[in-house]
Design an enzyme around this catalytic site. Sequence first.
Site, PDB file in Angstrom:
ATOM      1  CB  SER A 124       9.616  68.449   0.453  1.00  0.00           C
ATOM      2  OG  SER A 124      10.734  69.096   0.964  1.00  0.00           O
ATOM      3  CG  HIS A 145       4.672  68.496  -0.304  1.00  0.00           C
ATOM      4  ND1 HIS A 145       5.089  67.460  -1.092  1.00  0.00           N
ATOM      5  CD2 HIS A 145       5.699  69.394  -0.311  1.00  0.00           C
ATOM      6  CE1 HIS A 145       6.297  67.725  -1.555  1.00  0.00           C
ATOM      7  NE2 HIS A 145       6.683  68.893  -1.090  1.00  0.00           N
ATOM      8  CD  GLU A 157       2.884  64.842  -2.758  1.00  0.00           C
ATOM      9  OE1 GLU A 157       3.199  64.137  -3.728  1.00  0.00           O
ATOM     10  OE2 GLU A 157       3.651  65.024  -1.788  1.00  0.00           O
ATOM     11  CG  ASN A 195       9.910  64.666  -3.834  1.00  0.00           C
ATOM     12  OD1 ASN A 195      10.138  65.025  -4.980  1.00  0.00           O
ATOM     13  ND2 ASN A 195       9.854  65.507  -2.824  1.00  0.00           N
TER      14      ASN A 195
HETATM   15  P1  NAD Z   1      13.841  78.773   2.373  1.00  0.00           P
HETATM   16  O1  NAD Z   1      15.209  78.567   2.902  1.00  0.00           O
HETATM   17  O2  NAD Z   1      13.669  79.577   1.139  1.00  0.00           O
HETATM   18  O3  NAD Z   1      12.953  79.480   3.525  1.00  0.00           O
HETATM   19  C1  NAD Z   1      12.908  79.046   4.853  1.00  0.00           C
HETATM   20  C2  NAD Z   1      12.660  80.269   5.730  1.00  0.00           C
HETATM   21  O4  NAD Z   1      12.353  79.808   7.034  1.00  0.00           O
HETATM   22  C3  NAD Z   1      13.857  81.179   5.835  1.00  0.00           C
HETATM   23  O5  NAD Z   1      13.461  82.502   5.507  1.00  0.00           O
HETATM   24  C4  NAD Z   1      14.287  81.061   7.304  1.00  0.00           C
HETATM   25  O6  NAD Z   1      14.770  82.278   7.834  1.00  0.00           O
HETATM   26  C5  NAD Z   1      12.992  80.675   7.964  1.00  0.00           C
HETATM   27  N1  NAD Z   1      13.137  79.935   9.221  1.00  0.00           N
HETATM   28  C6  NAD Z   1      14.022  78.951   9.507  1.00  0.00           C
HETATM   29  N2  NAD Z   1      13.786  78.478  10.758  1.00  0.00           N
HETATM   30  C7  NAD Z   1      12.732  79.163  11.236  1.00  0.00           C
HETATM   31  C8  NAD Z   1      11.993  79.107  12.459  1.00  0.00           C
HETATM   32  N3  NAD Z   1      12.319  78.253  13.420  1.00  0.00           N
HETATM   33  N4  NAD Z   1      10.948  79.943  12.614  1.00  0.00           N
HETATM   34  C9  NAD Z   1      10.622  80.812  11.650  1.00  0.00           C
HETATM   35  N5  NAD Z   1      11.271  80.913  10.466  1.00  0.00           N
HETATM   36  C10 NAD Z   1      12.309  80.086  10.279  1.00  0.00           C
HETATM   37  O7  NAD Z   1      13.208  77.339   2.255  1.00  0.00           O
HETATM   38  P2  NAD Z   1      12.001  76.867   1.303  1.00  0.00           P
HETATM   39  O8  NAD Z   1      12.568  76.365   0.037  1.00  0.00           O
HETATM   40  O9  NAD Z   1      10.943  77.905   1.267  1.00  0.00           O
HETATM   41  O10 NAD Z   1      11.494  75.577   2.105  1.00  0.00           O
HETATM   42  C11 NAD Z   1      10.686  75.664   3.235  1.00  0.00           C
HETATM   43  C12 NAD Z   1      10.007  74.347   3.509  1.00  0.00           C
HETATM   44  O11 NAD Z   1       9.241  73.968   2.373  1.00  0.00           O
HETATM   45  C13 NAD Z   1      10.956  73.188   3.792  1.00  0.00           C
HETATM   46  O12 NAD Z   1      10.356  72.333   4.713  1.00  0.00           O
HETATM   47  C14 NAD Z   1      11.069  72.523   2.420  1.00  0.00           C
HETATM   48  O13 NAD Z   1      11.419  71.157   2.512  1.00  0.00           O
HETATM   49  C15 NAD Z   1       9.657  72.680   1.916  1.00  0.00           C
HETATM   50  N6  NAD Z   1       9.519  72.633   0.451  1.00  0.00           N
HETATM   51  C16 NAD Z   1      10.421  73.265  -0.366  1.00  0.00           C
HETATM   52  C17 NAD Z   1      10.234  73.218  -1.752  1.00  0.00           C
HETATM   53  C18 NAD Z   1      11.195  73.924  -2.685  1.00  0.00           C
HETATM   54  O14 NAD Z   1      11.186  73.618  -3.899  1.00  0.00           O
HETATM   55  N7  NAD Z   1      11.982  74.867  -2.231  1.00  0.00           N
HETATM   56  C19 NAD Z   1       9.136  72.523  -2.287  1.00  0.00           C
HETATM   57  C20 NAD Z   1       8.221  71.916  -1.414  1.00  0.00           C
HETATM   58  C21 NAD Z   1       8.421  71.973  -0.055  1.00  0.00           C
END
Ligand code: NAD
Length: 523
Positions: A124, A145, A157, A195
Amino acid sequence: MTLSTLAGAPVLVVGAGIMGSGIAQVAAQAGHPVFLHDARAGAATDAKAKLQSSLAALVAKGRMDPALAEQALARIEPVSELAAASGARLVVEAIVENLEAKRALFAELERVLGEDAVLATNTSSISVTAIANGLKRPQRLVGMHFFNPVPLMKLVEVVSGLQTDCGVAEAIFALAKAWGKVPVHARSTPGFIVNRIARPYYAETLALLLEQAATPQVLDACLRAAGFRMGPCELMDLIGHDTNYAVTNSVYEANFYDKRFVPSLVQREMVAGGLLGRKSGQGFYAYPAGMPALPVAVHEAPATAREVVVHGSGPVADWLEQAATTALAPQGWGPARIQDSGWTGLAIDGARLVLTDGRPARVVAQALGVADVAVFDRPLVLPVAPGTALAYSVAPQAHSTWASQAAAWLAALGLAPLPLADAPGLIVARTVAMLVNEAADAVLQGVCSPEGADAAMKLGVNYPAGPFEWLAGWSVAGVVGVLEALDAEYRGERYRVSPWLRRAQGASAAHLPPSPNNVRSSA
Ligand code: NAD
């Protein structure tokens, strides 16, 4: 590369957290075999089990066909090793938001997957160009995204870095459409589209709070009345001030500390104190109660006037004429109208009720040579529904009776007037002008098209309209006027006008008759 190369192709989702499990669900529902992997042992299996219960809940509510739910679930295969997913043609990465972790993962994926696999990141905030740096095939990497919750939010996106192949971006665009989403192309720049353009929605309210122009409740009420689903304060409380502050900081830093994006002292103090919003039980409001209702204000009746004149042309002036006609009807007379005026609003005997053009009431009063002046905020939705909250401010040089009479007149026009300190652009005009300005800069820099910006803001953050739709219903001169008034009051870089708007203003001025009234008329 075309969609046909990805249609029904096996997909690998890496990261089984909030976003990854949602992405796996959407891909499986669209008919793809899905491998789900997470570095934490058992996380992918747990995510599938959670998905099973949420799909079962949808089936129980009659919102999903039981057979389709079962089929979608059967398509998801948790894998503990990436090698088990070597047949995937597309990987969507949703791991921790960390550049080094993402680079290391994609380098490994290049070794495991076929050369023609598409590599998509759900980052993000990290540059897609930076994530691709060091890959053997950086042209295969693209941003995809999604927004949270993935199954419900329509926007995707599609973010191209400097080396992203156009065909790869187009294939992801088409795939997102096939998954029932609304994709929008974006160039990899800080905050991408949503954002970035959304920053002023929070920043303008935080700036008004810093100078104590109004309470969070008043500002929230005014922006809700303008059609936003949530006011900025309740929205920041929902997002979490730590998260919202972190995004603002990252956009600020990524833009070389451009003062346009400077974070707020108000929010920093809240984060430092652990007042994070809903999740900590206290933000601008206390939870679980949340935002308290505003007390019902009782306004006096307007004093009998000898003459009421509606000034200005355009939709706001037309609505004012109608509202003033209704207000005066019981007295058996109506307002006069001067279309060709330098301002929009009502002249009530010697007093002036003026639609904001950005200038504080104090400055408008000086310019008109009248002490009894109040300015009111821009109604965003016309005709204005009865009881709509609208901000106003009274010139400090006005006689004491005019403050209550200004509110009385606004109430008589059918509004619920809410007083603000005499800040330029009040709240709605100021916020919308800044959202338009940011969107204009994004278009200038090739981040997205005007249509893309509109779609992104409506679908990504549920805005009632897109910035370019607001611009079409207002005027370039009107928006620029508000920005210039803000700049005149505050100085600094935050309110500098986008060159895109300056050029659009030049282009539209070329079609206007040379009248001095065109410059400040903002109706
Ligand atoms: P989250 O913490 O819920 O999940 C991340 C997962 O990735 C965890 O289960 C973790 O164990 C796993 N992980 C970490 N490192 C790893 C690796 N090297 N290999 C495999 N698995 C690994 O996070 P999230 O909120 O789902 O966010 C994930 C991505 O999506 C981030 O890049 C975040 O910026 C992006 N994002 C999040 C949102 C949101 O609202 N939460 C919205 C858009 C984008």
